[in-house]
Write an enzyme that holds these catalytic residues in place. Sequence first.
Site, PDB file in Angstrom:
ATOM      1  N   ASN A  58       2.590  23.386  20.512  1.00 39.96           N
ATOM      2  CA  ASN A  58       2.620  22.146  19.722  1.00 39.96           C
ATOM      3  C   ASN A  58       3.935  21.427  20.020  1.00 39.96           C
ATOM      4  OD1 ASN A  58       1.371  20.398  17.733  1.00 39.96           O
ATOM      5  ND2 ASN A  58       2.968  21.042  16.316  1.00 39.96           N
ATOM      6  N   ASP A  76      -1.668  21.446  20.374  1.00 38.82           N
ATOM      7  CA  ASP A  76      -2.216  20.813  21.575  1.00 38.82           C
ATOM      8  C   ASP A  76      -2.997  21.788  22.445  1.00 38.82           C
ATOM      9  OD1 ASP A  76       0.313  19.227  20.729  1.00 38.82           O
ATOM     10  OD2 ASP A  76      -0.928  17.879  21.939  1.00 38.82           O
ATOM     11  N   GLN A  85       7.385  10.995  15.871  1.00 39.75           N
ATOM     12  CA  GLN A  85       6.010  10.840  15.364  1.00 39.75           C
ATOM     13  C   GLN A  85       5.928  11.128  13.867  1.00 39.75           C
ATOM     14  OE1 GLN A  85       6.844  12.460  18.159  1.00 39.75           O
ATOM     15  NE2 GLN A  85       5.241  12.428  19.708  1.00 39.75           N
TER      16      GLN A  85
HETATM   17  O1  MRU Z   1       3.115  13.978  22.065  1.00 36.65           O
HETATM   18  P1  MRU Z   1       2.067  13.812  21.026  1.00 36.65           P
HETATM   19  O2  MRU Z   1       2.421  12.826  19.967  1.00 36.65           O
HETATM   20  O3  MRU Z   1       0.697  13.540  21.623  1.00 36.65           O
HETATM   21  O4  MRU Z   1       1.986  15.238  20.334  1.00 36.65           O
HETATM   22  C1  MRU Z   1       1.087  15.460  19.278  1.00 36.65           C
HETATM   23  C2  MRU Z   1       1.215  16.803  18.688  1.00 36.65           C
HETATM   24  O5  MRU Z   1       2.013  17.614  19.090  1.00 36.65           O
HETATM   25  C3  MRU Z   1       0.241  17.145  17.589  1.00 36.65           C
HETATM   26  O6  MRU Z   1       0.811  18.043  16.688  1.00 36.65           O
HETATM   27  C4  MRU Z   1      -0.986  17.813  18.235  1.00 36.65           C
HETATM   28  O7  MRU Z   1      -1.537  16.967  19.208  1.00 36.65           O
HETATM   29  C5  MRU Z   1      -2.014  18.155  17.254  1.00 36.65           C
HETATM   30  S1  MRU Z   1      -2.852  16.683  16.746  1.00 36.65           S
HETATM   31  C6  MRU Z   1      -4.101  16.954  15.722  1.00 36.65           C
END
Ligand code: MRU
Length: 361
Positions: A253, A243, A202
């Site tokens: 997170n 999260d 990501q």
């Molecule tokens: O697996 P993902 O891409 O949904 O994980 C996203 C994250 O870990 C972000 O750091 C988290 O959602 C915070 S978003 C503002």
Amino acid sequence: MNIDGKAWRTIWLEPDGRAVGVIDQTLLPHQFTTRTLRSCAEAAEAIRTMVVRGAPLIGVTGAYGLMLALQADPSDGALAAAFEQLNATRPTAINLRWALERVRAKVQQLPPAERAEAARLEAAAIADEDVAMGEAIGEHGLAIFRQLAAARPGARLNVLTHCNAGWLATVDWGTALAPIYKAHRAGLNIHVWVDETRPRNQGASLTAYELGQEGVPHTVIVDNAGGHLMQHGQVDAVIVGTDRTTRRGDVCNKIGTYLKALAAHDNGVPFYVALPASTIDWTIGDGVAEIPIEARSAEEVTHIQGRAPDGAIITVQLTPTGSAGFNPAFDVTPARLVTALITERGVAAATEAGLGQLYAG
Ligand code: MRU
């Protein structure tokens, strides 16, 4: 935020009011494509396959998913089934359950004929609030960045981030990246180290894309480089999203965040976590013991997606055929490693008292 100079949100209601548009995040940065979600099942599938992802955006998509379900069938049974279907898609981000509960609380006492419209209004309100919270987080984080920059006049401010907690993870602005956008627009000399964030990358795909579109100087690094950079004075601060944050300030997170926090602690680098109120789970104290960690497909570890020389987006195998893979998607950083939490209400110590003070009343 901008894509090729045009302002976008990550999710919107289509003009007919019976479908929801989203940006397909599985194809970025190589292809910018939008998708239309026409049913609760399609919304659930978009969350599960990470067409949409990031805790706040998952929540808003869930809220609109309930609206789509109620447009098709506004009965109590359909509401309960849609709630379960959406809530089961991804277990770690608390924003999903929070948004689903908020919409359900608005609609369940209403006559069935009024439920879909009430769900639409509530989903739209959650989306608009998310934008406002991201912008407010940006302002509070900007004040911190200004202080850090003032301590070293003339020097470049180097900030490291992990995963994508930018506008693509929310409706707009983002959480961890909002202060970075604010700082860049305010003229601070800011540069971002972007962890690639294996296995789904990501950082390399989404954070780098966002920062590039906004003209923010950045450099993509492999996940293992952060500690080395910190040892050599190349990182002034770490800022990440979350999260789920417990009432005591433990932060869940993207996998690998904990290792960054350990390295930051060892090197005296401040470690900030940016979050809206919708990410706080007040029911949980001990994040390591109590937060469910999503285990995703081993194929995300054994294979990798990218763009081939002919432009096609392809997936290739990294590991020997037959090697097992294990893919926990999140980890928990204990509160003691967190310098401060940056919320839409201001900056708090990562403690029960700190959060309690901000959110009292
Ligand atoms: O697996 P993902 O891409 O949904 O994980 C996203 C994250 O870990 C972000 O750091 C988290 O959602 C915070 S978003 C503002």
